[in-house]
Design a protein around this motif. Structure first.
Motif, PDB file in Angstrom:
ATOM      1  N   UNK A  57       0.844  -1.209   0.000  1.00  6.23           N
ATOM      2  CA  UNK A  57       0.000   0.000   0.000  1.00  6.23           C
ATOM      3  C   UNK A  57       0.877   1.255   0.000  1.00  6.23           C
ATOM      4  N   UNK A  58       0.411   2.267  -0.661  1.00  6.28           N
ATOM      5  CA  UNK A  58       1.155   3.521  -0.687  1.00  6.28           C
ATOM      6  C   UNK A  58       2.127   3.639  -1.837  1.00  6.28           C
ATOM      7  N   UNK A  59       2.213   2.615  -2.684  1.00  2.59           N
ATOM      8  CA  UNK A  59       3.080   2.731  -3.862  1.00  2.59           C
ATOM      9  C   UNK A  59       2.572   3.879  -4.747  1.00  2.59           C
ATOM     10  N   UNK A  61       1.734   5.068  -7.651  1.00  7.21           N
ATOM     11  CA  UNK A  61       1.541   4.632  -9.032  1.00  7.21           C
ATOM     12  C   UNK A  61       1.346   5.805  -9.993  1.00  7.21           C
ATOM     13  N   UNK A  62       0.753   6.898  -9.498  1.00  6.80           N
ATOM     14  CA  UNK A  62       0.588   8.055 -10.387  1.00  6.80           C
ATOM     15  C   UNK A  62       1.946   8.586 -10.819  1.00  6.80           C
ATOM     16  N   UNK A  63       2.868   8.756  -9.855  1.00  8.21           N
ATOM     17  CA  UNK A  63       4.209   9.241 -10.188  1.00  8.21           C
ATOM     18  C   UNK A  63       4.941   8.259 -11.089  1.00  8.21           C
ATOM     19  N   UNK A  64       4.813   6.974 -10.788  1.00 13.56           N
ATOM     20  CA  UNK A  64       5.466   5.958 -11.619  1.00 13.56           C
ATOM     21  C   UNK A  64       4.884   5.959 -13.037  1.00 13.56           C
ATOM     22  N   UNK A  65       3.561   6.119 -13.134  1.00 14.01           N
ATOM     23  CA  UNK A  65       2.931   6.171 -14.447  1.00 14.01           C
ATOM     24  C   UNK A  65       3.400   7.370 -15.261  1.00 14.01           C
ATOM     25  N   UNK A  66       3.538   8.502 -14.586  1.00  9.75           N
ATOM     26  CA  UNK A  66       4.045   9.694 -15.275  1.00  9.75           C
ATOM     27  C   UNK A  66       5.479   9.475 -15.753  1.00  9.75           C
ATOM     28  N   UNK A  67       6.287   8.793 -14.938  1.00 10.82           N
ATOM     29  CA  UNK A  67       7.664   8.490 -15.343  1.00 10.82           C
ATOM     30  C   UNK A  67       7.685   7.590 -16.572  1.00 10.82           C
ATOM     31  N   UNK A  68       6.775   6.631 -16.635  1.00  8.02           N
ATOM     32  CA  UNK A  68       6.741   5.705 -17.766  1.00  8.02           C
ATOM     33  C   UNK A  68       6.521   6.442 -19.085  1.00  8.02           C
ATOM     34  N   UNK A  69       5.748   7.515 -19.042  1.00  8.14           N
ATOM     35  CA  UNK A  69       5.480   8.308 -20.253  1.00  8.14           C
ATOM     36  C   UNK A  69       6.552   9.372 -20.467  1.00  8.14           C
ATOM     37  N   UNK A 159      12.119  18.735 -18.787  1.00 12.67           N
ATOM     38  CA  UNK A 159      11.768  17.319 -18.707  1.00 12.67           C
ATOM     39  C   UNK A 159      12.583  16.578 -17.661  1.00 12.67           C
ATOM     40  N   UNK A 160      13.899  16.801 -17.658  1.00  9.40           N
ATOM     41  CA  UNK A 160      14.740  16.137 -16.659  1.00  9.40           C
ATOM     42  C   UNK A 160      14.452  16.654 -15.254  1.00  9.40           C
ATOM     43  N   UNK A 161      14.087  17.931 -15.129  1.00  8.69           N
ATOM     44  CA  UNK A 161      13.684  18.447 -13.818  1.00  8.69           C
ATOM     45  C   UNK A 161      12.427  17.734 -13.332  1.00  8.69           C
ATOM     46  N   UNK A 162      11.464  17.523 -14.243  1.00  8.70           N
ATOM     47  CA  UNK A 162      10.237  16.813 -13.873  1.00  8.70           C
ATOM     48  C   UNK A 162      10.541  15.377 -13.453  1.00  8.70           C
ATOM     49  N   UNK A 163      11.460  14.715 -14.170  1.00 13.43           N
ATOM     50  CA  UNK A 163      11.858  13.351 -13.798  1.00 13.43           C
ATOM     51  C   UNK A 163      12.462  13.335 -12.402  1.00 13.43           C
ATOM     52  N   UNK A 164      13.329  14.303 -12.115  1.00 10.90           N
ATOM     53  CA  UNK A 164      13.970  14.371 -10.796  1.00 10.90           C
ATOM     54  C   UNK A 164      12.942  14.576  -9.691  1.00 10.90           C
ATOM     55  N   UNK A 165      11.974  15.456  -9.939  1.00 13.61           N
ATOM     56  CA  UNK A 165      10.920  15.712  -8.950  1.00 13.61           C
ATOM     57  C   UNK A 165      10.085  14.463  -8.701  1.00 13.61           C
ATOM     58  N   UNK A 166       9.724  13.757  -9.778  1.00 16.60           N
ATOM     59  CA  UNK A 166       8.933  12.529  -9.634  1.00 16.60           C
ATOM     60  C   UNK A 166       9.721  11.453  -8.890  1.00 16.60           C
ATOM     61  N   UNK A 167      11.033  11.339  -9.171  1.00 12.35           N
ATOM     62  CA  UNK A 167      11.859  10.347  -8.472  1.00 12.35           C
ATOM     63  C   UNK A 167      11.970  10.684  -6.984  1.00 12.35           C
ATOM     64  N   UNK A 168      12.034  11.973  -6.653  1.00  8.36           N
ATOM     65  CA  UNK A 168      12.048  12.373  -5.246  1.00  8.36           C
ATOM     66  C   UNK A 168      10.753  11.952  -4.564  1.00  8.36           C
ATOM     67  N   UNK A 169       9.646  12.164  -5.256  1.00  6.32           N
ATOM     68  CA  UNK A 169       8.340  11.783  -4.706  1.00  6.32           C
ATOM     69  C   UNK A 169       8.266  10.273  -4.484  1.00  6.32           C
ATOM     70  N   UNK A 170       8.755   9.503  -5.442  1.00  5.90           N
ATOM     71  CA  UNK A 170       8.753   8.043  -5.316  1.00  5.90           C
ATOM     72  C   UNK A 170       9.631   7.603  -4.152  1.00  5.90           C
ATOM     73  N   UNK A 171      10.804   8.225  -4.024  1.00  8.57           N
ATOM     74  CA  UNK A 171      11.715   7.877  -2.929  1.00  8.57           C
ATOM     75  C   UNK A 171      11.104   8.197  -1.577  1.00  8.57           C
TER      76      UNK A 171
END
Length: 291
Positions: A57-59, A61-69, A159-171
């Motif tokens: 629980x708590x994975x 998925x929205x951030x991961x889905x955004x990363x996939x695209x 784009x790379x800034x957005x990836x970094x932000x999403x990875x921070x959120x996932x972490x």
């Protein structure tokens, strides 16, 4: 330090390989498809990703889905930027994405602001303007080509800034890096397969076998860059700022040298000023992070 040097070399080599693939007329969709095939296989072979943790629980998925695209989209933008603006400006734009992600850290992740970080952020914003500065009208091709030379590096940066932000959120959600990276690569591969399927339907593909092989080499370099960067952090656990600064400054300097001297890319005085300010900006941010 050897891990960092290797990571810098592989990071710049990705842009070099994209440039060489374009010169040989290889399609970027199959190249990037091959990149994700290789990267995904290497994830399983070297990282042993704990994919079962994704069922918890708590994975995010929205951030991961955004990363996939976002990952394949930004890779396509990077390839287009290398073609239109060159390796030097593209690599510097990629590394300056840390300025945008630092600003987001102040706003959303509780990052503490100090004089060094704010000065680095301000200089970074000025550097971005210098890097994406387009040539004077009539200097290089038509209006569309001139626009691409500043718009594409800016797209790479954001784009790379957005990836970094999403990875921070996932972490912050507690998802293991190896698992999140693997699932993001798998999703990116799925997106590229869909794009390649569209090309097949339209009858576009030519020399796609060579493009896939070239993409495999790009993917191996891309993954090696990530792997050795992680190893550098593991080897210098008490000096994350040194790793951060060496990686970013190394790519900025080496990418500029390779683009200018190996591929004859022309930079304006404003571009050179932007690169110099980028070096100072990264240095200030790194010193502040190391305190």
């Amino acid at each position: 330090m050897p891990f960092l040097i290797v990571s810098v070399l592989f990071s710049v080599l990705v842009g070099v390989l994209l440039k060489l693939a374009q010169r040989r007329g290889l399609g970027m969709v199959p190249v990037i498809l091959g990149n994700y095939v290789a990267a995904l296989l290497l994830c399983f072979a070297t990282l042993d990703p704990p994919l079962d943790r994704l069922r918890e629980p708590g994975t995010p998925w929205l951030a991961l889905g955004l990363l996939m695209v976002l990952l394949p989209g930004i890779f396509l933008a990077m390839a287009a930027s290398v073609r239109a603006a060159g390796i030097a400006r593209t690599d510097v734009a990629q590394r300056l994405s840390l300025v945008v992600s630092l600003g987001a850290a102040f706003l959303f992740f509780g990052e503490t602001a100090d004089t060094g970080k704010l000065a680095g952020l301000l200089l970074g914003l000025i550097a971005i303007a210098g890097i994406v500065s387009r040539p004077r009208a009539g200097d290089e091709g038509g209006t569309a080509a001139s626009r691409a030379r500043w718009l594409l590096p800016l797209t790479v940066l954001l784009g790379y800034a957005a990836v970094d932000i999403l990875l921070k959120h996932v972490a912050m959600a507690g998802t293991p890096f190896a698992a999140s990276l693997t699932i993001a690569f798998a999703g990116a591969l799925t997106c590229m397969l869909a794009l390649q399927g569209g090309r097949l339907v339209k009858g576009i593909p030519r020399r796609d076998g060579a493009a896939l092989l070239a993409g495999g080499l790009v993917g191996a370099c891309n993954f090696a860059n990530i792997l050795f960067y992680i190893k550098a952090h593991q080897a210098l656990p008490s000096n994350p700022a040194v790793v951060f600064a060496t990686m970013n400054l190394g790519v900025v300097v080496l990418g500029t040298l390779v683009g200018t001297f190996a591929f004859g890319e022309k930079l304006s005085r404003i571009n050179w000023l932007g690169i110099a300010l980028a070096v100072v900006s990264v240095g200030l941010i790194a010193i502040s992070l190391g305190r």
